[in-house]
Design an enzyme around this catalytic site. Structure first.
Site, PDB file in Angstrom:
ATOM      1  N   GLY A  77     -43.418  94.924  99.241  1.00 43.44           N
ATOM      2  CA  GLY A  77     -44.083  95.850 100.146  1.00 43.44           C
ATOM      3  C   GLY A  77     -45.467  96.281  99.715  1.00 43.44           C
ATOM      4  O   GLY A  77     -46.247  96.775 100.530  1.00 43.44           O
TER       5      GLY A  77
ATOM      6  N   LYS B  44     -49.306  94.488  92.055  1.00 45.15           N
ATOM      7  CA  LYS B  44     -48.755  95.765  92.484  1.00 45.15           C
ATOM      8  C   LYS B  44     -49.921  96.618  92.971  1.00 45.15           C
ATOM      9  O   LYS B  44     -50.907  96.786  92.259  1.00 45.15           O
ATOM     10  CB  LYS B  44     -48.035  96.461  91.318  1.00 45.15           C
ATOM     11  CG  LYS B  44     -47.224  97.686  91.713  1.00 45.15           C
ATOM     12  CD  LYS B  44     -46.411  98.189  90.521  1.00 45.15           C
ATOM     13  CE  LYS B  44     -45.506  99.355  90.904  1.00 45.15           C
ATOM     14  NZ  LYS B  44     -44.686  99.812  89.760  1.00 45.15           N
TER      15      LYS B  44
ATOM     16  N   ASP C 218     -48.316 102.580 102.209  1.00 45.02           N
ATOM     17  CA  ASP C 218     -49.709 102.150 102.311  1.00 45.02           C
ATOM     18  C   ASP C 218     -50.008 100.914 101.470  1.00 45.02           C
ATOM     19  O   ASP C 218     -51.130 100.399 101.495  1.00 45.02           O
ATOM     20  CB  ASP C 218     -50.656 103.293 101.943  1.00 45.02           C
ATOM     21  CG  ASP C 218     -50.459 103.822 100.515  1.00 45.02           C
ATOM     22  OD1 ASP C 218     -49.796 103.135  99.710  1.00 45.02           O
ATOM     23  OD2 ASP C 218     -50.955 104.919 100.217  1.00 45.02           O
TER      24      ASP C 218
ATOM     25  N   ARG D  77     -49.599  91.563  87.034  1.00 47.83           N
ATOM     26  CA  ARG D  77     -48.705  91.394  85.878  1.00 47.83           C
ATOM     27  C   ARG D  77     -48.415  89.914  85.669  1.00 47.83           C
ATOM     28  O   ARG D  77     -48.447  89.103  86.604  1.00 47.83           O
ATOM     29  CB  ARG D  77     -47.394  92.167  86.081  1.00 47.83           C
ATOM     30  CG  ARG D  77     -46.478  91.602  87.107  1.00 47.83           C
ATOM     31  CD  ARG D  77     -45.061  92.168  87.008  1.00 47.83           C
ATOM     32  NE  ARG D  77     -44.969  93.556  87.363  1.00 47.83           N
ATOM     33  CZ  ARG D  77     -44.654  94.007  88.598  1.00 47.83           C
ATOM     34  NH1 ARG D  77     -44.450  93.144  89.574  1.00 47.83           N
ATOM     35  NH2 ARG D  77     -44.558  95.288  88.847  1.00 47.83           N
TER      36      ARG D  77
ATOM     37  N   ASP E 213     -33.129  94.772  93.045  1.00 49.66           N
ATOM     38  CA  ASP E 213     -34.442  94.162  93.267  1.00 49.66           C
ATOM     39  C   ASP E 213     -35.365  94.366  92.083  1.00 49.66           C
ATOM     40  O   ASP E 213     -36.506  93.880  92.098  1.00 49.66           O
ATOM     41  CB  ASP E 213     -35.079  94.707  94.550  1.00 49.66           C
ATOM     42  CG  ASP E 213     -35.227  96.214  94.537  1.00 49.66           C
ATOM     43  OD1 ASP E 213     -34.223  96.897  94.308  1.00 49.66           O
ATOM     44  OD2 ASP E 213     -36.348  96.718  94.757  1.00 49.66           O
ATOM     45  N   ASN E 214     -34.900  95.068  91.044  1.00 48.80           N
ATOM     46  CA  ASN E 214     -35.706  95.259  89.838  1.00 48.80           C
ATOM     47  C   ASN E 214     -35.147  94.510  88.639  1.00 48.80           C
ATOM     48  O   ASN E 214     -35.513  94.796  87.500  1.00 48.80           O
ATOM     49  CB  ASN E 214     -35.822  96.750  89.506  1.00 48.80           C
ATOM     50  CG  ASN E 214     -36.819  97.459  90.405  1.00 48.80           C
ATOM     51  OD1 ASN E 214     -37.697  96.830  90.974  1.00 48.80           O
ATOM     52  ND2 ASN E 214     -36.676  98.762  90.547  1.00 48.80           N
TER      53      ASN E 214
ATOM     54  N   ASP F  44     -41.605  96.118  86.239  1.00 49.19           N
ATOM     55  CA  ASP F  44     -41.718  97.145  87.274  1.00 49.19           C
ATOM     56  C   ASP F  44     -41.439  98.536  86.714  1.00 49.19           C
ATOM     57  O   ASP F  44     -40.342  99.072  86.829  1.00 49.19           O
ATOM     58  CB  ASP F  44     -40.798  96.841  88.459  1.00 49.19           C
ATOM     59  CG  ASP F  44     -41.293  97.540  89.730  1.00 49.19           C
ATOM     60  OD1 ASP F  44     -42.359  98.187  89.673  1.00 49.19           O
ATOM     61  OD2 ASP F  44     -40.622  97.444  90.763  1.00 49.19           O
TER      62      ASP F  44
END
Length: 478
Positions: A90, A111, A123, A177, A254-255, A264
């Site tokens: 996202g 990120k 955003d 990253r 998801d991490n 993350d």
């Protein structure tokens, strides 16, 4: 580019079922705040001048012979154990892939690089404080021997962001990253949700061929073989977090990635002293991802991965792969703590007894977690140094006596490391919340970056002194 630059864009070649082409945001400012020279050299990007860096890591123009455009990866995931089919990349994307000096595939991911089809109401941006927190976490974890992603580049972007959990408006940044893969457990979950065993099977082959090669020798059932390898890697990561005193904070599916590396860094924390119930995220009101629950959380996530893989793998073989987790973790936790102590293991029950006794004494006496390993690095070889330290009275306490005996019975591992000037200091570098906030405050107040630069210098000194990465499976370079 130097001769070490070896582009290899494999994930985009899988096709549009796995990711979506996206456009990076057009940022008004391009102030470079962090450039990881060590790892830029490792992947052949150390020759980029200032303009080329901005082109590739601020505007995200394609690297030569690499992905033609950024790709937002499609995934779902369990967030605090509630399934969410509305997520995906996202505020980031896969920017490029390349090989390291050992021919391993690496990702460059972002990120804060702008909105994607999965941004929902977000955003797509990253706060500058969030970027600073990322580099502090990744650099500290690497120094402590954790298999972690590397913060590669940070640009301040000049936008004013509004956030509900920090003073607003606040400054913005975009981060890149470097890690071996962004293939999250949630990628498999997404395709299971849409009942696409064909896509899962292709992902399994991609993972085994490109990312987790040891799985090729772990059985005929490819899905179960992958799960077995990922289970072992994930157990090792959980143990490394525990030995580092690190609390990730958000161990959603998801991490977690199939390569078993940490990444993350949002609401992370390091322990001030040993406390099993210590949590990182203010919103983790039930302590689901507390320090001592991290191994359990990783195992739970592996079960969800197994569920997704059951569309293409044998159920009994998948269960058998999952059942290896306790033994892997039991072995890895002993290894990780002894590794941090600079001591050899004995290979018997006394190994676990030492770790348990050390943590119990640490909790009872409230010995600073990081100082404990600094003071007693290489065991008896540090006795005089530890007893004369600021914490010497704690080590003379009766509650520490039995631990002291166990420590001094162990054989030091590479005790020559104690000759490093780092061990002449009164106290080690640490990354508790107080240290992190002391780094951020002068940046926020007067754009003073000295505290960050000094802290990263201190962390680099600790990394060199401990030299914990040498010979460890999973590090980008060994």
């Amino acid at each position: 580019m130097t001769s070490r630059y070896r582009p290899d864009p494999r994930f985009a070649a899988l096709g549009d079922e796995y990711s979506d082409p996206v456009q990076p945001a057009d940022f008004p400012q391009d102030q470079l705040r962090w450039w990881n020279g060590r790892w830029a050299q490792e992947v052949g990007l150390d020759g980029l001048d200032a303009e080329a860096r901005k082109a590739h890591f601020h505007r995200f123009e394609s690297l030569p012979d690499n992905q033609s455009e950024p790709r937002a990866i499609r995934y779902h995931g369990h967030q605090f154990r509630t399934y969410n089919p509305q997520i995906g990349d996202g505020r980031g994307f896969l920017f490029a892939q390349l090989r390291d000096s050992q021919d391993r595939l690496l990702d460059l991911g972002t990120k804060g690089s702008g909105q994607t089809p999965y941004s929902r109401s977000g955003d797509g941006r990253l706060t500058l404080k969030g970027a600073v927190r990322e580099v502090l976490a990744s650099e500290m974890l690497e120094a402590l021997g954790v298999y972690t992603s590397k913060t590669f580049a940070i640009y301040e972007t000049g936008e004013q962001l509004h956030r509900g959990d920090e003073p607003s408006p606040t400054r913005s940044a975009v981060m890149t990253r470097l890690q071996h893969s962004h293939l999250r457990f949630g990628v498999f979950q997404r395709h299971a949700y849409f009942e696409r065993p064909d896509l899962i099977a292709e992902l399994v082959e991609y993972a085994i061929t490109r990312l987790v090669p040891e799985a090729a020798d772990m059985g005929e059932d490819r899905a179960a073989a992958l799960l077995r390898a990922v289970t072992e890697r994930s157990a090792r990561l959980a143990a490394q977090w525990m030995a580092a005193g690190f609390v990730h904070g958000v161990l959603n599916t998801d991490n977690l990635v199939v390569t078993g590396e940490s990444f993350d860094y949002g609401p992370w924390r390091f322990l001030p002293h040993f406390e099993p119930g210590f949590t990182a995220a203010y919103f983790d009101e039930q302590g689901l991802y507390a320090y001592a629950r991290q191994p359990e959380s990783v195992f739970w996530a592996l079960q969800q991965l197994a569920g997704a893989l059951s569309l293409v793998g044998d159920r009994e073989a998948l269960i058998a792969a999952l059942e290896t987790y306790p033994e892997h973790y039991k072995r890895e936790i002993v290894t990780a703590f002894h590794h941090r102590l600079g001591l050899e293991t004995k290979g018997d029950d006394s190994d676990s007894a030492l770790v348990g006794g050390l943590l119990n004494a640490s909790r009872a006496l409230e010995i600073p977690f990081e100082a404990l390993f600094f003071d007693w690095f290489c065991g008896d070889a540090s006795r005089e140094r530890a007893l004369q330290s600021q914490r010497g009275a704690l080590y003379r306490d009766d509650q520490f006596a039995s631990v002291l005996n166990k420590l001094t019975e162990r054989t030091p591992l590479r005790p020559e490391r104690l000759s490093h000037p780092y061990f002449n200091k009164d106290a080690p570098v640490h990354m508790t919340i107080e240290r992190m906030e002391s780094v951020w405050a002068p940046i926020a107040d007067r754009d003073d970056w000295f505290a960050l630069e000094q802290t990263l210098t201190d962390v680099a000194e600790a990394r060199a002194a401990y030299d914990l990465g040498r010979g460890r499976v999973g590090f980008l370079a060994e």
